[in-house]
Design an enzyme around this catalytic site. Structure first.
Site, PDB file in Angstrom:
ATOM      1  N   GLY A  14       0.797  -1.228   0.000  1.00  0.00           N
ATOM      2  CA  GLY A  14       0.000   0.000   0.000  1.00  0.00           C
ATOM      3  C   GLY A  14       0.823   1.269   0.000  1.00  0.00           C
ATOM      4  O   GLY A  14       0.273   2.353   0.140  1.00  0.00           O
ATOM      5  N   TYR A 155       4.552 -14.039 -14.830  1.00  0.00           N
ATOM      6  CA  TYR A 155       3.624 -13.119 -14.165  1.00  0.00           C
ATOM      7  C   TYR A 155       2.172 -13.539 -14.419  1.00  0.00           C
ATOM      8  O   TYR A 155       1.354 -13.612 -13.489  1.00  0.00           O
ATOM      9  CB  TYR A 155       3.875 -11.695 -14.691  1.00  0.00           C
ATOM     10  CG  TYR A 155       2.944 -10.647 -14.127  1.00  0.00           C
ATOM     11  CD1 TYR A 155       3.068 -10.212 -12.807  1.00  0.00           C
ATOM     12  CD2 TYR A 155       1.928 -10.081 -14.910  1.00  0.00           C
ATOM     13  CE1 TYR A 155       2.210  -9.247 -12.288  1.00  0.00           C
ATOM     14  CE2 TYR A 155       1.075  -9.120 -14.407  1.00  0.00           C
ATOM     15  CZ  TYR A 155       1.221  -8.699 -13.094  1.00  0.00           C
ATOM     16  OH  TYR A 155       0.376  -7.751 -12.582  1.00  0.00           O
TER      17      TYR A 155
HETATM   18  P1  NAD Z   1       3.300  -0.726  -7.558  1.00  0.00           P
HETATM   19  O1  NAD Z   1       4.631  -1.321  -7.834  1.00  0.00           O
HETATM   20  O2  NAD Z   1       3.041   0.653  -7.932  1.00  0.00           O
HETATM   21  O3  NAD Z   1       2.916  -0.973  -6.061  1.00  0.00           O
HETATM   22  C1  NAD Z   1       3.075  -2.255  -5.551  1.00  0.00           C
HETATM   23  C2  NAD Z   1       3.150  -2.155  -4.077  1.00  0.00           C
HETATM   24  O4  NAD Z   1       3.435  -3.458  -3.590  1.00  0.00           O
HETATM   25  C3  NAD Z   1       4.247  -1.247  -3.603  1.00  0.00           C
HETATM   26  O5  NAD Z   1       3.770  -0.552  -2.472  1.00  0.00           O
HETATM   27  C4  NAD Z   1       5.354  -2.218  -3.196  1.00  0.00           C
HETATM   28  O6  NAD Z   1       6.177  -1.727  -2.184  1.00  0.00           O
HETATM   29  C5  NAD Z   1       4.521  -3.378  -2.701  1.00  0.00           C
HETATM   30  N1  NAD Z   1       5.209  -4.634  -2.680  1.00  0.00           N
HETATM   31  C6  NAD Z   1       5.907  -5.227  -3.660  1.00  0.00           C
HETATM   32  N2  NAD Z   1       6.455  -6.368  -3.206  1.00  0.00           N
HETATM   33  C7  NAD Z   1       6.065  -6.493  -1.909  1.00  0.00           C
HETATM   34  C8  NAD Z   1       6.302  -7.432  -0.918  1.00  0.00           C
HETATM   35  N3  NAD Z   1       7.072  -8.494  -1.141  1.00  0.00           N
HETATM   36  N4  NAD Z   1       5.741  -7.251   0.309  1.00  0.00           N
HETATM   37  C9  NAD Z   1       4.967  -6.175   0.562  1.00  0.00           C
HETATM   38  N5  NAD Z   1       4.734  -5.229  -0.351  1.00  0.00           N
HETATM   39  C10 NAD Z   1       5.277  -5.387  -1.568  1.00  0.00           C
HETATM   40  O7  NAD Z   1       2.262  -1.677  -8.282  1.00  0.00           O
HETATM   41  P2  NAD Z   1       0.718  -1.520  -8.647  1.00  0.00           P
HETATM   42  O8  NAD Z   1       0.655  -1.296 -10.097  1.00  0.00           O
HETATM   43  O9  NAD Z   1       0.020  -0.632  -7.719  1.00  0.00           O
HETATM   44  O10 NAD Z   1       0.313  -3.043  -8.408  1.00  0.00           O
HETATM   45  C11 NAD Z   1      -0.508  -3.470  -7.340  1.00  0.00           C
HETATM   46  C12 NAD Z   1      -1.090  -4.796  -7.745  1.00  0.00           C
HETATM   47  O11 NAD Z   1      -1.843  -4.640  -8.948  1.00  0.00           O
HETATM   48  C13 NAD Z   1      -0.048  -5.868  -8.036  1.00  0.00           C
HETATM   49  O12 NAD Z   1      -0.486  -7.110  -7.515  1.00  0.00           O
HETATM   50  C14 NAD Z   1      -0.024  -5.913  -9.549  1.00  0.00           C
HETATM   51  O13 NAD Z   1       0.390  -7.163 -10.038  1.00  0.00           O
HETATM   52  C15 NAD Z   1      -1.457  -5.610  -9.876  1.00  0.00           C
HETATM   53  N6  NAD Z   1      -1.691  -5.090 -11.227  1.00  0.00           N
HETATM   54  C16 NAD Z   1      -1.196  -3.889 -11.622  1.00  0.00           C
HETATM   55  C17 NAD Z   1      -1.457  -3.451 -12.903  1.00  0.00           C
HETATM   56  C18 NAD Z   1      -0.950  -2.111 -13.422  1.00  0.00           C
HETATM   57  O14 NAD Z   1      -1.035  -1.846 -14.608  1.00  0.00           O
HETATM   58  N7  NAD Z   1      -0.438  -1.233 -12.590  1.00  0.00           N
HETATM   59  C19 NAD Z   1      -2.213  -4.222 -13.780  1.00  0.00           C
HETATM   60  C20 NAD Z   1      -2.704  -5.442 -13.339  1.00  0.00           C
HETATM   61  C21 NAD Z   1      -2.444  -5.870 -12.044  1.00  0.00           C
END
Ligand code: NAD
Length: 254
Positions: A14, A155
């Site tokens: 978060g 992924y």
């Molecule tokens: P982001 O990288 O902006 O944020 C991800 C967050 O997860 C960060 O706060 C990071 O510190 C945290 N994180 C990563 N590894 C961690 C761990 N081992 N333990 C605790 N925290 C951890 O990514 P986002 O785009 O906000 O992605 C959030 C979710 O949405 C992910 O599961 C991602 O796969 C999914 N997602 C994102 C997209 C996109 O386009 N942004 C699309 C589909 C799915």
């Protein structure tokens, strides 16, 4: 009155992106929100901004890596001591890394599965004693579970596992009236999305190719995913469990 007044929420991953936008939304709706991430400074900045906007201390930062079972134990010990229960769990932390099949290494496989599948499973398993009857569990999957894109086989497979977890856990936890759903975002503007392709020219090509097949023709905003998470968190979705809610501008739907 907020839609989550009096509720206790936990959001993993978060400190940035979708998790941070959802933490902000949940706090604005009245929830106490435990926000986790791996980097203390970034986490503190996010939580401070939420509390300043809200004029409250409703967001609480807990540094915790979902791939560490000890960290998860510490997280839930903190939640138990402070609030005694979890009403909404948003298991959202995830990582992405691209590699074509021939380039997938053991480290790549273990890292992506370690966070996205193993980390998410234990995030939910270790929350079970604290989850209130009627709680909502929301898992972040991805359109990558159902739509191929180059160099993302590992992924995509992790997100297919997450989507599958929502089905099985919805069955297993129904006796406690706990609903389990997945959210599958399409391309959403976050640090993760910007980090997939870092070369500016290639990034433009990557974006153009993605948007070409999408009805809404734009990248999504993290707040739009937060709105979907809020729907799944509240009784507005009281008859929805085991489902996958796509928030993808139609990309994987047409
Ligand atoms: P982001 O990288 O902006 O944020 C991800 C967050 O997860 C960060 O706060 C990071 O510190 C945290 N994180 C990563 N590894 C961690 C761990 N081992 N333990 C605790 N925290 C951890 O990514 P986002 O785009 O906000 O992605 C959030 C979710 O949405 C992910 O599961 C991602 O796969 C999914 N997602 C994102 C997209 C996109 O386009 N942004 C699309 C589909 C799915």
């Amino acid at each position: 009155m907020g839609q989550l007044d009096g509720k206790v929420a936990v959001i993993t991953g978060g400190s940035a992106g979708i998790g941070a936008a959802t933490a902000r939304r949940f706090a604005l709706e009245g929830a106490t929100v435990f926000v986790t991430g791996r980097r203390q400074a970034e986490l503190d900045t996010t939580v401070k901004a939420i509390n300043t906007e809200n004029g409250s201390g409703q967001a609480i930062a807990v540094r915790s890596d979902v791939s560490s079972l000890e960290d998860l134990d510490r997280l839930y010990a903190r939640v138990r001591d402070h609030s005694g229960r979890v009403d909404v769990l948003f298991a959202n932390a995830g990582v992405t890394q691209i590699a074509r099949l021939e380039d997938v290494s053991e480290e790549h496989f273990d890292r992506v599965f370690g966070v996205n599948v193993r980390g998410l499973l234990f995030t939910v398993q270790k929350a079970l004693p604290l989850l209130s009857d009627g709680a909502s569990v929301i898992l972040t999957a991805s359109i990558a579970a159902s739509k191929a894109s180059a160099a993302s086989s590992v992924y995509g497979a992790t997100k297919a596992a997450v989507r599958s977890f929502a089905r099985t856990w919805a069955m297993e936890l129904a006796g406690r009236r706990i609903r389990v759903n997945a959210i599958s975002p399409g391309p959403v503007e976050t640090p993760m999305f910007s980090g997939v392709v870092t070369d500016p020219a290639q990034a433009t090509d990557f974006k153009d190719a993605l948007l070409a097949g999408m009805p809404l023709g734009r990248v999504g905003d993290a707040d739009e995913v937060a709105a979907a998470a809020l729907f799944l968190a509240t009784d507005a979705s009281s008859f929805t469990t085991g489902a996958e809610l796509f928030v993808d501008g139609g990309l994987a739907q047409v």
